[in-house]
Motif scaffolding. Structure first.
Motif, PDB file in Angstrom:
ATOM      1  N   LEU A  18      65.069  69.762  16.339  1.00 18.22           N
ATOM      2  CA  LEU A  18      65.525  71.082  15.918  1.00 18.22           C
ATOM      3  C   LEU A  18      65.534  71.169  14.395  1.00 18.22           C
ATOM      4  O   LEU A  18      66.155  70.356  13.715  1.00 18.22           O
ATOM      5  CB  LEU A  18      66.939  71.353  16.465  1.00 18.22           C
ATOM      6  CG  LEU A  18      67.041  71.557  17.982  1.00 18.22           C
ATOM      7  CD1 LEU A  18      68.499  71.732  18.393  1.00 18.22           C
ATOM      8  CD2 LEU A  18      66.209  72.754  18.425  1.00 18.22           C
ATOM      9  N   GLY A  19      64.817  72.124  13.857  1.00 17.30           N
ATOM     10  CA  GLY A  19      64.751  72.296  12.413  1.00 17.30           C
ATOM     11  C   GLY A  19      63.813  71.338  11.711  1.00 17.30           C
ATOM     12  O   GLY A  19      63.751  71.327  10.485  1.00 17.30           O
ATOM     13  N   ALA A  20      63.101  70.510  12.483  1.00 20.08           N
ATOM     14  CA  ALA A  20      62.214  69.527  11.850  1.00 20.08           C
ATOM     15  C   ALA A  20      60.791  69.624  12.389  1.00 20.08           C
ATOM     16  O   ALA A  20      60.029  68.672  12.277  1.00 20.08           O
ATOM     17  CB  ALA A  20      62.771  68.125  12.077  1.00 20.08           C
ATOM     18  N   LYS A  21      60.425  70.778  12.945  1.00 14.57           N
ATOM     19  CA  LYS A  21      59.094  70.904  13.532  1.00 14.57           C
ATOM     20  C   LYS A  21      57.992  70.844  12.473  1.00 14.57           C
ATOM     21  O   LYS A  21      56.918  70.291  12.729  1.00 14.57           O
ATOM     22  CB  LYS A  21      58.990  72.202  14.330  1.00 14.57           C
ATOM     23  CG  LYS A  21      59.770  72.168  15.640  1.00 14.57           C
ATOM     24  CD  LYS A  21      59.445  73.356  16.524  1.00 14.57           C
ATOM     25  CE  LYS A  21      60.150  73.219  17.870  1.00 14.57           C
ATOM     26  NZ  LYS A  21      59.833  74.342  18.778  1.00 14.57           N
ATOM     27  N   ASN A  22      58.267  71.415  11.310  1.00 15.12           N
ATOM     28  CA  ASN A  22      57.253  71.359  10.238  1.00 15.12           C
ATOM     29  C   ASN A  22      56.978  69.926   9.819  1.00 15.12           C
ATOM     30  O   ASN A  22      55.827  69.541   9.581  1.00 15.12           O
ATOM     31  CB  ASN A  22      57.713  72.176   9.037  1.00 15.12           C
ATOM     32  CG  ASN A  22      57.639  73.669   9.287  1.00 15.12           C
ATOM     33  OD1 ASN A  22      56.851  74.125  10.115  1.00 15.12           O
ATOM     34  ND2 ASN A  22      58.470  74.434   8.587  1.00 15.12           N
ATOM     35  N   VAL A  24      57.285  67.297  11.698  1.00 21.65           N
ATOM     36  CA  VAL A  24      56.526  66.667  12.780  1.00 21.65           C
ATOM     37  C   VAL A  24      55.047  67.027  12.667  1.00 21.65           C
ATOM     38  O   VAL A  24      54.164  66.177  12.852  1.00 21.65           O
ATOM     39  CB  VAL A  24      57.080  67.095  14.155  1.00 21.65           C
ATOM     40  CG1 VAL A  24      56.200  66.550  15.280  1.00 21.65           C
ATOM     41  CG2 VAL A  24      58.512  66.595  14.327  1.00 21.65           C
ATOM     42  N   ILE A  25      54.749  68.275  12.336  1.00 19.62           N
ATOM     43  CA  ILE A  25      53.358  68.712  12.186  1.00 19.62           C
ATOM     44  C   ILE A  25      52.684  67.971  11.045  1.00 19.62           C
ATOM     45  O   ILE A  25      51.575  67.427  11.199  1.00 19.62           O
ATOM     46  CB  ILE A  25      53.294  70.233  11.948  1.00 19.62           C
ATOM     47  CG1 ILE A  25      53.767  70.993  13.187  1.00 19.62           C
ATOM     48  CG2 ILE A  25      51.864  70.662  11.584  1.00 19.62           C
ATOM     49  CD1 ILE A  25      53.899  72.484  12.979  1.00 19.62           C
ATOM     50  N   TYR A  26      53.350  67.922   9.881  1.00 16.72           N
ATOM     51  CA  TYR A  26      52.766  67.262   8.716  1.00 16.72           C
ATOM     52  C   TYR A  26      52.505  65.783   8.982  1.00 16.72           C
ATOM     53  O   TYR A  26      51.423  65.251   8.693  1.00 16.72           O
ATOM     54  CB  TYR A  26      53.688  67.406   7.497  1.00 16.72           C
ATOM     55  CG  TYR A  26      53.893  68.830   7.046  1.00 16.72           C
ATOM     56  CD1 TYR A  26      52.881  69.776   7.174  1.00 16.72           C
ATOM     57  CD2 TYR A  26      55.110  69.249   6.504  1.00 16.72           C
ATOM     58  CE1 TYR A  26      53.062  71.097   6.764  1.00 16.72           C
ATOM     59  CE2 TYR A  26      55.309  70.566   6.087  1.00 16.72           C
ATOM     60  CZ  TYR A  26      54.287  71.478   6.225  1.00 16.72           C
ATOM     61  OH  TYR A  26      54.471  72.771   5.830  1.00 16.72           O
ATOM     62  N   ILE A  27      53.507  65.114   9.549  1.00 13.58           N
ATOM     63  CA  ILE A  27      53.380  63.679   9.803  1.00 13.58           C
ATOM     64  C   ILE A  27      52.297  63.404  10.844  1.00 13.58           C
ATOM     65  O   ILE A  27      51.519  62.448  10.712  1.00 13.58           O
ATOM     66  CB  ILE A  27      54.741  63.099  10.250  1.00 13.58           C
ATOM     67  CG1 ILE A  27      55.724  63.116   9.072  1.00 13.58           C
ATOM     68  CG2 ILE A  27      54.571  61.668  10.763  1.00 13.58           C
ATOM     69  CD1 ILE A  27      57.122  62.669   9.419  1.00 13.58           C
ATOM     70  N   SER A  28      52.201  64.255  11.863  1.00  9.19           N
ATOM     71  CA  SER A  28      51.180  64.063  12.900  1.00  9.19           C
ATOM     72  C   SER A  28      49.776  64.209  12.315  1.00  9.19           C
ATOM     73  O   SER A  28      48.879  63.414  12.638  1.00  9.19           O
ATOM     74  CB  SER A  28      51.379  65.080  14.031  1.00  9.19           C
ATOM     75  OG  SER A  28      52.627  64.898  14.659  1.00  9.19           O
ATOM     76  N   VAL A  29      49.589  65.209  11.462  1.00  7.29           N
ATOM     77  CA  VAL A  29      48.276  65.405  10.823  1.00  7.29           C
ATOM     78  C   VAL A  29      47.915  64.212   9.948  1.00  7.29           C
ATOM     79  O   VAL A  29      46.779  63.722   9.967  1.00  7.29           O
ATOM     80  CB  VAL A  29      48.279  66.715   9.988  1.00  7.29           C
ATOM     81  CG1 VAL A  29      47.012  66.811   9.143  1.00  7.29           C
ATOM     82  CG2 VAL A  29      48.389  67.922  10.895  1.00  7.29           C
ATOM     83  N   ILE A  30      48.892  63.709   9.189  1.00  4.26           N
ATOM     84  CA  ILE A  30      48.639  62.549   8.323  1.00  4.26           C
ATOM     85  C   ILE A  30      48.290  61.319   9.163  1.00  4.26           C
ATOM     86  O   ILE A  30      47.373  60.566   8.835  1.00  4.26           O
ATOM     87  CB  ILE A  30      49.864  62.262   7.436  1.00  4.26           C
ATOM     88  CG1 ILE A  30      50.081  63.422   6.453  1.00  4.26           C
ATOM     89  CG2 ILE A  30      49.681  60.954   6.662  1.00  4.26           C
ATOM     90  CD1 ILE A  30      51.365  63.316   5.661  1.00  4.26           C
ATOM     91  N   SER A  86      52.773  65.815  21.461  1.00  6.04           N
ATOM     92  CA  SER A  86      53.531  65.905  22.718  1.00  6.04           C
ATOM     93  C   SER A  86      54.957  66.394  22.470  1.00  6.04           C
ATOM     94  O   SER A  86      55.526  67.106  23.305  1.00  6.04           O
ATOM     95  CB  SER A  86      53.544  64.537  23.412  1.00  6.04           C
ATOM     96  OG  SER A  86      54.323  63.596  22.674  1.00  6.04           O
ATOM     97  N   ILE A  87      55.536  66.030  21.322  1.00  6.77           N
ATOM     98  CA  ILE A  87      56.881  66.504  20.989  1.00  6.77           C
ATOM     99  C   ILE A  87      56.860  68.009  20.710  1.00  6.77           C
ATOM    100  O   ILE A  87      57.717  68.758  21.174  1.00  6.77           O
ATOM    101  CB  ILE A  87      57.432  65.732  19.765  1.00  6.77           C
ATOM    102  CG1 ILE A  87      57.686  64.264  20.138  1.00  6.77           C
ATOM    103  CG2 ILE A  87      58.715  66.385  19.247  1.00  6.77           C
ATOM    104  CD1 ILE A  87      58.110  63.402  18.966  1.00  6.77           C
ATOM    105  N   LEU A  88      55.856  68.446  19.947  1.00  3.86           N
ATOM    106  CA  LEU A  88      55.750  69.866  19.615  1.00  3.86           C
ATOM    107  C   LEU A  88      55.513  70.718  20.852  1.00  3.86           C
ATOM    108  O   LEU A  88      56.018  71.840  20.960  1.00  3.86           O
ATOM    109  CB  LEU A  88      54.619  70.081  18.603  1.00  3.86           C
ATOM    110  CG  LEU A  88      54.832  69.490  17.203  1.00  3.86           C
ATOM    111  CD1 LEU A  88      53.560  69.591  16.372  1.00  3.86           C
ATOM    112  CD2 LEU A  88      55.976  70.216  16.492  1.00  3.86           C
ATOM    113  N   GLN A  89      54.740  70.164  21.801  1.00  6.13           N
ATOM    114  CA  GLN A  89      54.441  70.897  23.040  1.00  6.13           C
ATOM    115  C   GLN A  89      55.520  70.697  24.109  1.00  6.13           C
ATOM    116  O   GLN A  89      55.424  71.278  25.198  1.00  6.13           O
ATOM    117  CB  GLN A  89      53.082  70.434  23.588  1.00  6.13           C
ATOM    118  CG  GLN A  89      51.909  70.729  22.668  1.00  6.13           C
ATOM    119  CD  GLN A  89      51.696  72.211  22.463  1.00  6.13           C
ATOM    120  OE1 GLN A  89      51.902  73.012  23.380  1.00  6.13           O
ATOM    121  NE2 GLN A  89      51.288  72.606  21.258  1.00  6.13           N
TER     122      GLN A  89
END
Length: 302
Positions: A18-22, A24-30, A86-89
Motif C-alpha cells: 500500500l502506497g509503494a506501488k511506484n 515496486v514498478i521501478y525496482i521490477s523494471v531495473i 505478480s505483486i502488482l497484479q
C-alpha cells in the motif's frame, strides 16, 4: 520461530505494498533490465573463456565457475522482476511460489560466488608459494572438485533455508566470515611476499635471471590485482544486504513493514548488480578475456 512459508505470505500481501506501488514498478523494471544485461554479459564471458587457450586451466575453471554463478543470478534477477509483476497484479499464489524459487536460487548462486572468490584468492597464494610445484599440486581434477563442492554447499545452504531461517542465518554469518577471513589472509600474505620478492629482485636487477623474475612478478601482480578487484566489488555490493539481514533479522521473523521490504529489496538489487559488474571487470582487468570478447562480438556482427 517463523518459517519461510510465513515470511513468503507476509511478503506477498496487499497490505505490504500500500502506497509503494511506484517503487515496486521501478525496482521490477531495473531487475529485468539488469537480468538481461547480466545474462548477455556473462554468456559473452563464457564464450570468451571457451575460446581462450592462454589462461592456466585450473584458474580458468574457477573463473568459469564464478561466471556460471553470475549467469544464474541473471535469471534470478528476471524472476524478481516477475515477482514484482505478480505483486502488482495481485497474483498472490504465483508471488508465493516465485518468492521461494527466487530465494533458493539466490542462496545457491551467492554461496557459489563467495566460495569461488575465496578459492581464487587461495589459488593465487598457492601459485606464489609453490612456484614450480604449483602445477603439480593444483591439478585440474582438484579444482573441478572445489568447483563442484561450492555448488553442493550452495544447495545445502538453500535446503536449510527452507526449514529454518535461524539456522540459515547462523550458517550465512559463518560462511561469510570464513570466506572473508580466508581471502583477507591470502591477499595480505600475498602482498607481504610480493613486497619481499620485489626488494630482492630490485637489489639484483642486473642479473639476467632476476630480470626474468621481474617480468614474472609483474605478470603475477596483474593476476592478483584482477582477483582482488573481484573481491572488492563483491564486498561493496554484498555488504549492505548482509548487514541488513544480520541486524534486522527480528524484523524478518516478525511482521516486516513496507519500508523494511523496500530497503531489503534495494540492497538485494545492489548485491545482484555484482553479477552485472563482474563481466566489465573481466574485460577491464584480463587482457586475454577482453580480446576474446572483441573477437566474439566481431564474429557476431559478421
Amino acid at each position: 520461530m517463523r518459517t519461510p512459508d510465513v515470511v513468503g505470505n507476509t511478503y506477498c500481501s496487499e497490505n505490504l505494498i500500500l502506497g509503494a506501488k511506484n517503487q515496486v514498478i521501478y525496482i521490477s523494471v531495473i531487475y529485468i533490465f539488469l537480468g538481461i544485461t547480466t545474462i548477455v554479459g556473462n554468456t559473452l564471458i563464457l564464450i570468451a573463456l571457451h575460446k581462450n587457450t592462454s589462461l592456466h586451466q585450473p584458474s580458468k575453471v574457477l573463473l568459469r565457475n564464478l561466471v556460471a554463478s553470475d549467469l544464474c543470478i541473471g535469471f534470478v534477477q528476471l524472476l524478481y522482476g516477475a515477482l514484482g509483476i505478480s505483486i502488482l497484479q495481485e497474483w498472490w499464489q504465483i508471488c508465493h511460489h516465485l518468492f521461494h524459487v527466487n530465494n533458493i536460487a539466490a542462496s545457491i548462486s551467492i554461496t557459489v560466488s563467495l566460495w569461488t572468490i575465496t578459492a581464487i584468492s587461495v589459488d593465487r597464494l598457492l601459485a606464489l608459494l609453490l612456484k614450480l610445484r604449483y602445477r603439480q599440486v593444483v591439478t585440474i581434477r582438484k579444482v573441478y572438485a572445489v568447483a563442484m563442492a561450492s555448488w553442493v554447499i550452495g544447495i545445502s545452504n538453500a535446503t536449510l533455508w527452507c526449514f529454518s531461517l535461524l539456522a540459515w542465518k547462523v550458517l550465512l554469518g559463518t560462511k561469510v566470515a570464513v570466506c572473508l577471513i580466508t581471502s583477507a589472509y591470502c591477499y595480505i600474505k600475498t602482498f607481504l611476499r610480493l613486497r619481499h620478492q620485489h626488494t630482492q629482485v630490485v637489489n639484483n636487477l642486473r642479473q639476467p635471471e632476476n630480470q626474468a623474475s621481474r617480468i614474472d612478478e609483474i605478470r603475477y601482480r596483474k593476476t592478483v590485482s584482477s582477483s582482488l578487484w573481484l573481491l572488492l566489488a563483491l564486498l561493496f555490493c554484498y555488504s549492505p544486504f548482509l548487514l541488513l539481514v544480520s541486524f534486522a533479522f527480528r524484523e524478518i521473523e516478525s511482521n516486516p513493514s513496507s519500508v523494511f521490504i523496500t530497503a531489503l529489496t534495494t540492497t538485494a538489487l545492489l548485491m545482484y548488480f555484482n553479477s552485472t559488474l563482474n563481466p566489465i571487470l573481466y574485460c577491464w582487468r584480463i587482457k586475454e578475456v577482453r580480446r576474446a570478447v572483441k573477437d566474439t562480438l566481431s564474429c557476431a556482427r559478421e
